[in-house]
Design a protein around this motif. Structure first.
Motif, PDB file in Angstrom:
ATOM      1  N   THR A   1      84.701  67.929 -45.721  1.00  0.00           N
ATOM      2  CA  THR A   1      84.532  67.483 -44.234  1.00  0.00           C
ATOM      3  C   THR A   1      84.240  65.972 -44.244  1.00  0.00           C
ATOM      4  O   THR A   1      83.490  65.370 -45.150  1.00  0.00           O
ATOM      5  N   HIS A   2      85.071  65.186 -43.521  1.00  0.00           N
ATOM      6  CA  HIS A   2      84.783  63.842 -43.105  1.00  0.00           C
ATOM      7  C   HIS A   2      84.285  63.551 -41.756  1.00  0.00           C
ATOM      8  O   HIS A   2      85.116  64.225 -40.679  1.00  0.00           O
ATOM      9  N   ILE A   3      83.168  62.897 -41.471  1.00  0.00           N
ATOM     10  CA  ILE A   3      82.809  62.608 -40.210  1.00  0.00           C
ATOM     11  C   ILE A   3      83.156  61.017 -39.684  1.00  0.00           C
ATOM     12  O   ILE A   3      82.982  60.247 -40.580  1.00  0.00           O
ATOM     13  N   ASP A   4      84.107  61.134 -38.800  1.00  0.00           N
ATOM     14  CA  ASP A   4      84.811  59.901 -38.294  1.00  0.00           C
ATOM     15  C   ASP A   4      84.072  59.143 -37.281  1.00  0.00           C
ATOM     16  O   ASP A   4      84.315  57.888 -36.733  1.00  0.00           O
ATOM     17  N   GLY A   5      82.932  59.894 -36.557  1.00  0.00           N
ATOM     18  CA  GLY A   5      82.626  59.307 -35.441  1.00  0.00           C
ATOM     19  C   GLY A   5      81.551  60.065 -34.525  1.00  0.00           C
ATOM     20  O   GLY A   5      81.919  61.252 -34.768  1.00  0.00           O
ATOM     21  N   LEU A   6      80.726  59.538 -33.923  1.00  0.00           N
ATOM     22  CA  LEU A   6      79.751  60.306 -32.974  1.00  0.00           C
ATOM     23  C   LEU A   6      80.323  59.942 -31.680  1.00  0.00           C
ATOM     24  O   LEU A   6      80.733  59.009 -31.303  1.00  0.00           O
ATOM     25  N   VAL A   7      80.529  61.131 -31.193  1.00  0.00           N
ATOM     26  CA  VAL A   7      81.201  61.133 -29.641  1.00  0.00           C
ATOM     27  C   VAL A   7      79.945  61.515 -28.645  1.00  0.00           C
ATOM     28  O   VAL A   7      79.418  62.379 -28.653  1.00  0.00           O
ATOM     29  N   LEU A   8      79.580  60.360 -27.880  1.00  0.00           N
ATOM     30  CA  LEU A   8      78.682  60.274 -27.055  1.00  0.00           C
ATOM     31  C   LEU A   8      79.019  60.604 -25.549  1.00  0.00           C
ATOM     32  O   LEU A   8      79.843  59.824 -24.975  1.00  0.00           O
ATOM     33  N   ALA A   9      78.715  61.878 -25.068  1.00  0.00           N
ATOM     34  CA  ALA A   9      79.173  62.094 -23.674  1.00  0.00           C
ATOM     35  C   ALA A   9      78.148  61.681 -22.612  1.00  0.00           C
ATOM     36  O   ALA A   9      77.101  61.144 -22.886  1.00  0.00           O
ATOM     37  N   ARG A  10      78.378  61.918 -21.271  1.00  0.00           N
ATOM     38  CA  ARG A  10      77.319  61.873 -20.317  1.00  0.00           C
ATOM     39  C   ARG A  10      76.497  62.991 -20.103  1.00  0.00           C
ATOM     40  O   ARG A  10      75.525  62.779 -19.429  1.00  0.00           O
ATOM     41  N   SER A  11      76.871  63.968 -20.724  1.00  0.00           N
ATOM     42  CA  SER A  11      75.743  65.337 -20.571  1.00  0.00           C
ATOM     43  C   SER A  11      75.655  65.577 -21.988  1.00  0.00           C
ATOM     44  O   SER A  11      76.056  65.339 -23.104  1.00  0.00           O
ATOM     45  N   ALA A  12      74.319  66.238 -22.355  1.00  0.00           N
ATOM     46  CA  ALA A  12      73.958  66.484 -23.825  1.00  0.00           C
ATOM     47  C   ALA A  12      74.914  67.730 -24.141  1.00  0.00           C
ATOM     48  O   ALA A  12      75.257  67.532 -25.474  1.00  0.00           O
ATOM     49  N   PHE A  13      75.476  68.384 -23.298  1.00  0.00           N
ATOM     50  CA  PHE A  13      76.044  69.793 -23.774  1.00  0.00           C
ATOM     51  C   PHE A  13      77.580  69.095 -24.252  1.00  0.00           C
ATOM     52  O   PHE A  13      77.866  69.680 -25.366  1.00  0.00           O
ATOM     53  N   HIS A  14      78.072  68.102 -23.976  1.00  0.00           N
ATOM     54  CA  HIS A  14      79.287  67.646 -24.425  1.00  0.00           C
ATOM     55  C   HIS A  14      79.541  66.475 -25.653  1.00  0.00           C
ATOM     56  O   HIS A  14      80.549  66.201 -25.809  1.00  0.00           O
ATOM     57  N   HIS A  15      78.119  66.277 -25.911  1.00  0.00           N
ATOM     58  CA  HIS A  15      78.234  65.382 -27.300  1.00  0.00           C
ATOM     59  C   HIS A  15      79.128  66.132 -28.295  1.00  0.00           C
ATOM     60  O   HIS A  15      78.985  67.391 -28.402  1.00  0.00           O
ATOM     61  N   SER A  16      79.512  65.282 -29.243  1.00  0.00           N
ATOM     62  CA  SER A  16      80.443  66.030 -30.183  1.00  0.00           C
ATOM     63  C   SER A  16      80.604  64.915 -31.428  1.00  0.00           C
ATOM     64  O   SER A  16      79.836  63.831 -31.358  1.00  0.00           O
ATOM     65  N   MET A  17      81.485  65.392 -32.225  1.00  0.00           N
ATOM     66  CA  MET A  17      81.777  64.406 -33.434  1.00  0.00           C
ATOM     67  C   MET A  17      83.261  64.405 -33.701  1.00  0.00           C
ATOM     68  O   MET A  17      83.817  65.512 -33.186  1.00  0.00           O
ATOM     69  N   ASN A  18      83.768  63.459 -34.024  1.00  0.00           N
ATOM     70  CA  ASN A  18      85.168  63.296 -34.409  1.00  0.00           C
ATOM     71  C   ASN A  18      85.230  63.371 -35.985  1.00  0.00           C
ATOM     72  O   ASN A  18      84.253  62.888 -36.883  1.00  0.00           O
ATOM     73  N   TYR A  19      85.893  64.460 -36.534  1.00  0.00           N
ATOM     74  CA  TYR A  19      85.978  64.783 -37.763  1.00  0.00           C
ATOM     75  C   TYR A  19      87.320  65.299 -38.397  1.00  0.00           C
ATOM     76  O   TYR A  19      88.200  65.555 -37.607  1.00  0.00           O
ATOM     77  N   ARG A  20      87.382  65.160 -39.597  1.00  0.00           N
ATOM     78  CA  ARG A  20      88.390  65.940 -40.327  1.00  0.00           C
ATOM     79  C   ARG A  20      87.910  67.052 -41.448  1.00  0.00           C
ATOM     80  O   ARG A  20      86.977  66.447 -42.203  1.00  0.00           O
TER      81      ARG A  20
ATOM     82  N   GLY B   1      87.815  60.347 -27.369  1.00  0.00           N
ATOM     83  CA  GLY B   1      86.616  60.260 -26.841  1.00  0.00           C
ATOM     84  C   GLY B   1      85.892  61.663 -26.113  1.00  0.00           C
ATOM     85  O   GLY B   1      86.471  62.618 -26.543  1.00  0.00           O
ATOM     86  N   PRO B   2      84.685  61.355 -25.766  1.00  0.00           N
ATOM     87  CA  PRO B   2      84.149  62.445 -25.016  1.00  0.00           C
ATOM     88  C   PRO B   2      84.888  63.233 -23.778  1.00  0.00           C
ATOM     89  O   PRO B   2      85.835  62.575 -23.239  1.00  0.00           O
ATOM     90  N   VAL B   3      84.632  64.359 -23.607  1.00  0.00           N
ATOM     91  CA  VAL B   3      85.313  65.085 -22.681  1.00  0.00           C
ATOM     92  C   VAL B   3      84.236  65.867 -21.725  1.00  0.00           C
ATOM     93  O   VAL B   3      83.507  66.662 -22.212  1.00  0.00           O
ATOM     94  N   ASP B   4      83.926  65.133 -20.670  1.00  0.00           N
ATOM     95  CA  ASP B   4      83.006  65.589 -19.663  1.00  0.00           C
ATOM     96  C   ASP B   4      83.283  66.538 -18.683  1.00  0.00           C
ATOM     97  O   ASP B   4      84.587  66.575 -18.298  1.00  0.00           O
ATOM     98  N   ASP B   5      82.356  66.917 -18.118  1.00  0.00           N
ATOM     99  CA  ASP B   5      82.754  68.131 -16.581  1.00  0.00           C
ATOM    100  C   ASP B   5      83.158  66.942 -15.797  1.00  0.00           C
ATOM    101  O   ASP B   5      82.692  65.725 -15.624  1.00  0.00           O
ATOM    102  N   GLU B   6      84.181  67.098 -14.949  1.00  0.00           N
ATOM    103  CA  GLU B   6      84.521  66.347 -13.958  1.00  0.00           C
ATOM    104  C   GLU B   6      83.695  65.554 -12.932  1.00  0.00           C
ATOM    105  O   GLU B   6      83.432  64.242 -12.772  1.00  0.00           O
ATOM    106  N   PRO B   7      82.562  66.321 -12.487  1.00  0.00           N
ATOM    107  CA  PRO B   7      81.681  65.712 -11.563  1.00  0.00           C
ATOM    108  C   PRO B   7      80.823  64.685 -12.445  1.00  0.00           C
ATOM    109  O   PRO B   7      80.071  63.951 -11.618  1.00  0.00           O
ATOM    110  N   ASP B   8      80.465  64.603 -13.712  1.00  0.00           N
ATOM    111  CA  ASP B   8      79.886  63.813 -14.565  1.00  0.00           C
ATOM    112  C   ASP B   8      80.381  62.379 -14.824  1.00  0.00           C
ATOM    113  O   ASP B   8      79.600  61.438 -14.968  1.00  0.00           O
ATOM    114  N   TYR B   9      81.797  62.347 -14.428  1.00  0.00           N
ATOM    115  CA  TYR B   9      82.187  60.814 -14.641  1.00  0.00           C
ATOM    116  C   TYR B   9      81.732  59.945 -13.666  1.00  0.00           C
ATOM    117  O   TYR B   9      81.739  58.587 -13.927  1.00  0.00           O
ATOM    118  N   ILE B  10      81.021  60.388 -12.606  1.00  0.00           N
ATOM    119  CA  ILE B  10      80.613  59.150 -11.671  1.00  0.00           C
ATOM    120  C   ILE B  10      79.141  58.693 -11.892  1.00  0.00           C
ATOM    121  O   ILE B  10      78.607  57.894 -11.584  1.00  0.00           O
TER     122      ILE B  10
END
Length: 222
Positions: free
Chosen positions: A87-106, A170-179
């Motif tokens: 596994t390679h971790i290429d980045g931390l993906v920070l979303a607007r919600s705690a639920f949608h935080h993620s990582m970019n990886y291979r 990038g992050p993928v948030d729920d539509e209402p969270d983008y504002i």
């Protein structure tokens, strides 16, 4: 299916977000070649084990080495089923919600059985591992003695089946969270070699070898 792709079945099929799954050898090999540490898993007497170890790749085969008496060698040489992960971790993906935080990886998961490399092929297999980690270093150092080769076992694992999984973007948030007035984005991560540190027991001053220079140069170009 093309011979450039691995057969897909219940073992290697990516089930969670299947669009991120890749089964072609080019993608699998690239991820393997970008790393040098894997985690090997196997079951011995009903007990699962995961062992981190260095590896080298040549075509559709992976090579590992260790003490001839080690648990890893003693069990894998019997031809047990092996699962390997890189596994390679290429980045931390920070979303607007705690639920949608993620990582970019291979990542790659490999399935197969290992076998011992014959004494006549040990030197070449060890060179594969060495060149995988730092190309051309093998030619700069003293070669293994007969005693050292006898104490070392080398395993060859044919990649019978594999799959890769990649997350990027990038992050993928729920539509209402983008504002929301919350910062979101990606923090890239990169593995970097630093300036070499000379062994304090060196008896004379020597130039940095070409293998090290080339490794650092290739990093700067990347």
């Amino acid at each position: 299916m093309s011979t450039d792709n691995y057969v897909i079945d219940h073992r290697n099929k990516v089930k969670r977000v299947p669009k991120r799954g890749f089964y072609d050898k080019e993608t699998v090999y690239k991820i393997l070649d970008d790393g040098c540490v894997c985690h090997l898993s196997f079951v011995m007497d009903g007990q699962p084990f995961v062992i981190p170890t260095l590896y080298g790749r040549h075509e559709n085969k992976l090579y590992f080495h260790g003490a001839a008496s080690s648990r890893l060698i003693k069990n894998l040489e019997q031809g047990v089923e092996v699962c390997l992960a890189v596994t390679h971790i290429d980045g931390l993906v920070l979303a607007r919600s705690a639920f949608h935080h993620s990582m970019n990886y291979r990542s790659v998961v490999v399935f197969g059985k290992a076998k011992l490399v014959a004494d006549s092929g040990k030197n070449e297999a060890l060179k594969v591992i060495s060149d995988h980690i730092i190309p051309d270093r093998w030619e700069e150092v003293r070669q293994p003695t007969g005693k050292e080769l006898k104490a070392t076992a080398v395993l060859e694992l044919t990649i019978d089946q594999a799959s890769a999984k990649i997350r990027e973007g990038g992050p993928v948030d729920d539509e209402p969270d983008y504002i929301l007035d919350i910062w979101a984005g990606v923090i890239p991560m990169k593995h970097l070699f630093q300036a070499p540190i000379v062994d304090e027991k060196m008896t004379k001053e020597l130039h940095i070898p070409n293998s090290v220079k080339n490794l650092l140069d290739s990093q700067e170009r990347a």
